[in-house]
Write a protein that holds these residues in place. Structure first.
Motif, PDB file in Angstrom:
ATOM      1  N   PHE A   1      27.095  29.715  38.874  1.00 29.34           N
ATOM      2  CA  PHE A   1      28.058  29.308  39.312  1.00 29.34           C
ATOM      3  C   PHE A   1      28.896  29.574  40.660  1.00 29.34           C
ATOM      4  CE2 PHE A   1      29.955  29.534  34.709  1.00 29.34           C
ATOM      5  CZ  PHE A   1      28.640  28.537  34.195  1.00 29.34           C
ATOM      6  N   GLY A   2      28.168  29.849  41.262  1.00 29.09           N
ATOM      7  CA  GLY A   2      28.500  30.257  42.849  1.00 29.09           C
ATOM      8  C   GLY A   2      29.740  30.892  42.798  1.00 29.09           C
ATOM      9  N   PRO A   3      30.255  31.834  44.224  1.00 25.11           N
ATOM     10  CA  PRO A   3      31.210  32.154  44.172  1.00 25.11           C
ATOM     11  C   PRO A   3      32.835  31.329  43.978  1.00 25.11           C
ATOM     12  CG  PRO A   3      30.744  31.242  46.346  1.00 25.11           C
ATOM     13  CD  PRO A   3      29.523  31.054  45.167  1.00 25.11           C
ATOM     14  N   GLY A   4      33.878  32.022  42.912  1.00 25.71           N
ATOM     15  CA  GLY A   4      35.099  31.443  42.430  1.00 25.71           C
ATOM     16  C   GLY A   4      35.168  31.818  40.821  1.00 25.71           C
ATOM     17  N   PRO A   5      36.275  31.093  41.131  1.00 21.10           N
ATOM     18  CA  PRO A   5      36.976  32.059  39.539  1.00 21.10           C
ATOM     19  C   PRO A   5      36.037  31.577  38.135  1.00 21.10           C
ATOM     20  CG  PRO A   5      38.577  29.872  40.620  1.00 21.10           C
ATOM     21  CD  PRO A   5      37.474  30.096  41.090  1.00 21.10           C
ATOM     22  N   PHE A   6      34.942  30.655  38.202  1.00 21.41           N
ATOM     23  CA  PHE A   6      34.242  30.783  36.583  1.00 21.41           C
ATOM     24  C   PHE A   6      33.267  31.873  36.411  1.00 21.41           C
ATOM     25  CE2 PHE A   6      34.664  25.350  36.890  1.00 21.41           C
ATOM     26  CZ  PHE A   6      35.764  25.411  35.719  1.00 21.41           C
TER      27      PHE A   6
ATOM     28  N   ILE B   1      42.371  26.081  34.433  1.00 20.12           N
ATOM     29  CA  ILE B   1      40.693  25.764  34.596  1.00 20.12           C
ATOM     30  C   ILE B   1      40.800  24.453  35.681  1.00 20.12           C
ATOM     31  CG2 ILE B   1      39.252  24.050  33.645  1.00 20.12           C
ATOM     32  CD1 ILE B   1      39.711  24.515  31.016  1.00 20.12           C
TER      33      ILE B   1
ATOM     34  N   VAL C   1      42.577  24.433  38.422  1.00 20.79           N
ATOM     35  CA  VAL C   1      42.297  25.720  39.253  1.00 20.79           C
ATOM     36  C   VAL C   1      41.284  26.578  39.921  1.00 20.79           C
ATOM     37  CG1 VAL C   1      43.430  27.702  40.685  1.00 20.79           C
ATOM     38  CG2 VAL C   1      44.727  26.522  39.578  1.00 20.79           C
ATOM     39  N   SER C   2      40.357  26.353  38.560  1.00 24.22           N
ATOM     40  CA  SER C   2      39.110  26.639  38.568  1.00 24.22           C
ATOM     41  C   SER C   2      37.890  25.674  39.800  1.00 24.22           C
ATOM     42  CB  SER C   2      38.346  27.379  37.039  1.00 24.22           C
ATOM     43  OG  SER C   2      39.613  28.913  36.962  1.00 24.22           O
ATOM     44  N   GLU C   3      38.074  25.034  38.651  1.00 25.90           N
ATOM     45  CA  GLU C   3      37.376  23.575  39.210  1.00 25.90           C
ATOM     46  C   GLU C   3      37.469  23.414  40.343  1.00 25.90           C
ATOM     47  OE1 GLU C   3      34.627  21.835  35.845  1.00 25.90           O
ATOM     48  OE2 GLU C   3      35.094  21.707  38.824  1.00 25.90           O
ATOM     49  N   ASN C   4      38.651  23.638  41.668  1.00 28.25           N
ATOM     50  CA  ASN C   4      39.042  23.201  42.733  1.00 28.25           C
ATOM     51  C   ASN C   4      37.978  23.584  42.901  1.00 28.25           C
ATOM     52  OD1 ASN C   4      40.468  21.097  42.466  1.00 28.25           O
ATOM     53  ND2 ASN C   4      42.378  21.955  42.055  1.00 28.25           N
ATOM     54  N   SER C   5      38.169  25.192  43.077  1.00 30.32           N
ATOM     55  CA  SER C   5      38.013  26.041  43.770  1.00 30.32           C
ATOM     56  C   SER C   5      36.829  26.884  43.517  1.00 30.32           C
ATOM     57  CB  SER C   5      39.065  27.769  44.322  1.00 30.32           C
ATOM     58  OG  SER C   5      39.218  28.545  43.334  1.00 30.32           O
ATOM     59  N   ASN C   6      35.909  26.340  42.593  1.00 33.64           N
ATOM     60  CA  ASN C   6      34.931  27.256  42.571  1.00 33.64           C
ATOM     61  C   ASN C   6      33.658  26.257  43.065  1.00 33.64           C
ATOM     62  OD1 ASN C   6      34.208  29.390  40.447  1.00 33.64           O
ATOM     63  ND2 ASN C   6      32.334  28.075  40.741  1.00 33.64           N
ATOM     64  N   ALA C   7      32.757  27.336  43.826  1.00 33.66           N
ATOM     65  CA  ALA C   7      31.547  26.223  44.352  1.00 33.66           C
ATOM     66  C   ALA C   7      31.254  26.023  43.903  1.00 33.66           C
ATOM     67  CB  ALA C   7      30.771  27.505  45.430  1.00 33.66           C
TER      68      ALA C   7
ATOM     69  N   ILE D   1      44.018  34.176  37.068  1.00 37.71           N
ATOM     70  CA  ILE D   1      43.360  33.375  36.405  1.00 37.71           C
ATOM     71  C   ILE D   1      42.416  33.799  35.760  1.00 37.71           C
ATOM     72  CG2 ILE D   1      42.327  30.894  36.045  1.00 37.71           C
ATOM     73  CD1 ILE D   1      45.082  29.906  37.641  1.00 37.71           C
TER      74      ILE D   1
ATOM     75  N   MET E   1      42.488  34.128  31.613  1.00 42.76           N
ATOM     76  CA  MET E   1      41.372  32.839  30.655  1.00 42.76           C
ATOM     77  C   MET E   1      40.144  33.895  29.883  1.00 42.76           C
ATOM     78  SD  MET E   1      41.762  29.648  31.263  1.00 42.76           S
ATOM     79  CE  MET E   1      40.743  28.690  31.080  1.00 42.76           C
TER      80      MET E   1
ATOM     81  N   GLU F   1      44.112  33.042  41.473  1.00 48.67           N
ATOM     82  CA  GLU F   1      42.854  32.995  41.139  1.00 48.67           C
ATOM     83  C   GLU F   1      42.298  34.175  39.691  1.00 48.67           C
ATOM     84  OE1 GLU F   1      40.660  30.152  45.086  1.00 48.67           O
ATOM     85  OE2 GLU F   1      40.269  32.161  43.615  1.00 48.67           O
TER      86      GLU F   1
ATOM     87  N   TYR G   1      47.644  32.042  46.684  1.00 45.58           N
ATOM     88  CA  TYR G   1      46.967  31.084  46.094  1.00 45.58           C
ATOM     89  C   TYR G   1      45.338  31.659  45.022  1.00 45.58           C
ATOM     90  CZ  TYR G   1      43.846  27.290  44.614  1.00 45.58           C
ATOM     91  OH  TYR G   1      42.836  26.150  44.261  1.00 45.58           O
TER      92      TYR G   1
END
Lengths: 466, 301
Positions: free
Chosen positions: A329-334, B44, B46-52, A272, A276, A269, A265
């Motif tokens: 955004f905090g830690p994460g893909p964004f 998007i 996946v990102s929404e799910n795993s972003n803090a 992605i 993206m 990420e 997973y």
């Protein structure tokens, strides 16, 4: 040379004096540049401490890391007090990975004696006495290349010692290290014995990644991969609740030691983030590039503003962008997506605006001659010319952003980079580090190949751009 | 009806083929757009799910951090300039790291490229293995190698130097070998005809031909490596990256601002310098700030 008489040689020299002068001037210049480069190189060599490379190298850690990558170890831990209850046989010393059934290499061979057989030969007998813990002792024998039988004991001062070597510690063989409170014995690469006043610990190394497919907690413990897969087609269920195929999937992805599900997973990420990020950069950078090109946009003010925007986005490195987005955004893909998108909008936009400026006028004029308006002129006169460059550059960026996404991940954005960093920082789980490395390198290579393939598919039909 | 009859058959056939191609093209476009949209949707979600934090909240607080540190820097007044001077030495360390490892990588890449060029080496086994070695060097991100060496050698600039050198050697080696393979072989033949040995043929036949392009690739790489050494500093390899990471942990807004400022200035300056020199080396018409689209093989290739 002897055929040429001296005067003739002089004449040749005189006639072509400018050639010789230029050559000697050039040689001098090269010499100066070369000296400067070498001097700088030496300065950097010492100021960066490259000469101390051997001192800093930690061979013990290196050999431990190397061994842990391709082997796993079982711990046999036996305290001298309350031995019956506290004896532990675990994988990698992890209490959660205790063996439910005593493995065949450890055996209770007598009332107060355990025998551990090590990989590649060698045995250790450990004797314990419930009434008198300090009387516990261990005997090691049968190790390949070790003739002598060594007995380890504890003396009245509660110090461990080797029998027969009490007064001549310095004569002990190299693989036994005696300190005040501990005997550390490494008779072979695949075995280690630690003997102290309170316990004996035996590490038994063997090759391979244990429990890679299924951990020892679940119902599939002991199955090999193919053994389990062959169960898919047999009627009877291993567990009542679910079909065998589902069980295998669940057990595999929720493997406690390897955490395949989590790792994959995280890999998704990372991909992605790269994909993206590049896509947003493409979608934003492409129209902006038209605004920055002088043959499309006549307004100098707009061109200037867009170009400075590109410089600004590019100049702030993606390290800094990811720090800013990490706060937002905090830690994460964004975080990763936007850090990549911001940097690459600048780079791609700049690159494409240059490409637009380098396009041939003729095609646009041809479209214009049919009476097409400005939009159609750009659509059919400019875009077909720059599209191959745009696509191939975007694919290059996608490829390099995969690496970038791993790095941003390690700095806090998550994904496989963070998993890798986490596994490395434990300082023990190097098999996981190796696994993540394989995943990272695999995905980088796959991305390389994918983008090369796509480039070939998309670009070659256009011919001239190769 | 009559008019279609009058068109000769072969023209009609071409017309039909064109129509068919057009349709196929349209279908491909739709399919690829569909795939892209699907991947975007997946990404998007996946990102929404795993972003803090959520996307909406993130956007609204986007300016908080920059405003914070800039206002702190503003409050510090004139001492801000002192901070900039204070951080110049660590900046030089980072640049040293980048330049040194680029040089090592250049030498490594040169050796790789010569031993993997089909026109110089006749033994296919050697070519195959050198190429695979190059691929491996290139595939490992700097960060992975650097973190492993940081564990093995303790915190210093050395792991970063090793990591960047390895990666650079692999990346440059691939580009170099293409340049070497596209060389004009007449010069080699000329040297061969006067009895030059292999090493001399390479030295006088190949190197002078490819040197400008190799240098321009290396300059491009230097640009990337300055960024990379900053990032590796961030994970513990010294230099300005480490200082930045410390300041962030201590929340010294003015210091963070100063470090970011000199970082951005340096990166931009190196960017322009390298482009200027590349323009001179390649001489593609535009001297100086010509972007040189031809020689941009992707920033991290």
């Amino acid at each position: 040379m002897s055929d040429v008489s001296i005067p003739l040689r002089d004449k040749i020299y005189q006639d072509n004096i400018h050639v010789f002068e230029t050559a000697s001037k050039k040689a001098k210049q090269t010499g100066i540049i070369f000296t400067v480069v070498v001097l700088y190189f030496l300065f950097a060599f010492f100021s960066l401490g490259v000469d101390k490379i051997a001192e800093k190298w930690n061979p013990e850690r290196a050999s431990f890391l190397a061994l842990d990558i391709y082997a796993h170890k079982d711990h046999f831990k036996m305290p001298w007090k309350k031995t019956e209850n506290k004896l532990q046989i675990t994988l990698e010393g992890n209490l959660r990975q205790e063996y439910k059934v005593t493995p065949e290499w450890a055996e209770k061979s007598d009332d107060n004696k355990w025998t551990v057989t090590l990989k590649n030969g060698g045995k250790v007998d450990a004797y314990y006495f419930p009434d008198n813990p300090l009387a516990g002792y261990a005997v090691m024998y049968d190790f390949p290349g070790v003739e002598e039988i060594f007995t380890f004991r504890i003396n009245e001062d509660k110090r461990p010692y080797v029998e027969g070597y009490e007064d001549r510690v310095e004569e002990l063989p190299e693989f036994i290290r005696q300190t005040k409170n501990k005997l550390e014995v490494r008779p072979s690469l695949f075995s280690r014995i630690q003997f102290t006043k309170s316990k004996i610990e035996i590490h038994r190394f063997s090759r391979g990644w244990k429990y890679f497919w299924f951990d020892n907690k679940g119902p599939l413990d002991g199955y090999s991969l193919f053994g389990a897969l062959s169960k898919i087609f047999s009627g009877d269920r291993i567990v009542e609740e679910m079909s065998n195929a589902k069980l295998i999937w669940v057990e595999f992805t929720e493997n406690e030691l390897w955490q395949h599900g989590k790792a994959w997973y995280a890999l998704l990420e990372t991909i992605i983030m790269a994909f993206m990020g590049t896509l947003i950069a493409m979608l934003v950078g492409f129209p902006l590039a038209f605004l920055a090109a002088y043959n499309i946009t006549p307004l100098a003010g707009v061109r200037f503003a867009v170009r400075r925007l590109f410089d600004f986005l590019r100049g702030i490195d993606f390290l800094v962008w990811s720090l800013i987005f990490l706060r937002a955004f905090g830690p994460g893909p964004f975080t990763g997506i936007f850090a990549i998108a911001f940097t690459d909008t600048g780079t791609l936009g700049k690159l494409m605006s240059e490409a637009i400026e380098n396009t041939e006028k003729n095609q646009k004029e041809g479209v214009e001659s049919t009476g097409a308006n400005k939009t159609l002129q750009n659509r059919f006169g400019i875009i077909p010319q720059i599209l191959p460059v745009f696509i191939s550059q975007s694919l290059y960026y996608l490829e390099s952003n995969t690496r970038g996404a791993v790095i941003i991940g390690a700095m806090g954005a998550g994904g496989i980079g963070l998993q890798f960093l986490g596994a490395l920082q434990t300082g023990t789980d190097f098999e996981n580090v190796a696994y993540y490395t394989v995943l990272v390198v695999g995905v980088v290579i796959a991305m390389d190949m994918f983008s090369a393939w796509l480039r070939k598919k998309l670009i070659v039909p256009f011919g001239q751009f190769g | 009806m009559n008019s279609t009859k009058s068109i000769p058959d072969h023209i009609q056939k071409i017309d039909n083929d064109l129509l068919k191609l057009e349709r196929a093209k349209r279908n491909y476009s739709f399919i690829s757009i569909g795939i892209v949209i699907l991947v975007c949707y997946l990404g998007i979600s996946v990102s929404e799910n795993s972003n803090a934090g959520s996307f909406a909240r993130g956007i609204s607080s986007f300016f908080d951090y920059p405003v914070d540190i800039i206002s702190e820097a503003y409050q510090s007044g004139f001492s801000f300039y002192g901070l900039i001077i204070k951080y110049i030495p660590v900046l030089i360390e980072t640049i040293n790291m980048a330049v040194f490892s680029t040089t090592v990588g250049f030498i490594g890449g040169l050796i790789f490229s010569i031993f993997s060029a089909r026109n110089l080496i006749k033994n296919p086994t050697v070519i195959f293995w050198v190429r695979r070695l190059m691929d491996v060097c290139r595939a490992f991100p700097e960060l992975v190698i650097a973190l492993l060496f940081l564990y093995l050698m303790g915190k210093s600039a050395l792991p970063a130097v090793i990591a960047i050198s390895i990666h650079t050697a692999g990346a440059l080696g691939k580009l170099f070998s293409e340049a070497v393979e596209n060389c004009d072989m007449k010069q080699i033949e000329g040297l061969e005809s006067v009895g030059a040995k292999w090493i001399m043929r390479v030295r006088f036949g190949i190197i002078p031909q490819v040197f400008p392009i190799l240098l321009s690739y290396t300059l491009l790489r230097l640009e990337i490596n300055v960024r990379a050494s900053t990032i590796l500093g961030f994970v513990g390899a010294g230099g300005i990256g480490e200082i930045l990471s410390k300041n962030i942990q201590w929340k010294y807004g003015a210091d963070i601002c100063a470090v970011i400022l000199i970082l951005v200035l340096t990166i931009t300056a190196i960017d322009y310098l390298s482009r200027y020199f590349r323009g001179i080396l390649i001489g593609d018409g535009k001297k100086g700030l010509g972007f040189g689209t031809k020689i941009l093989p992707g920033k991290n290739e």
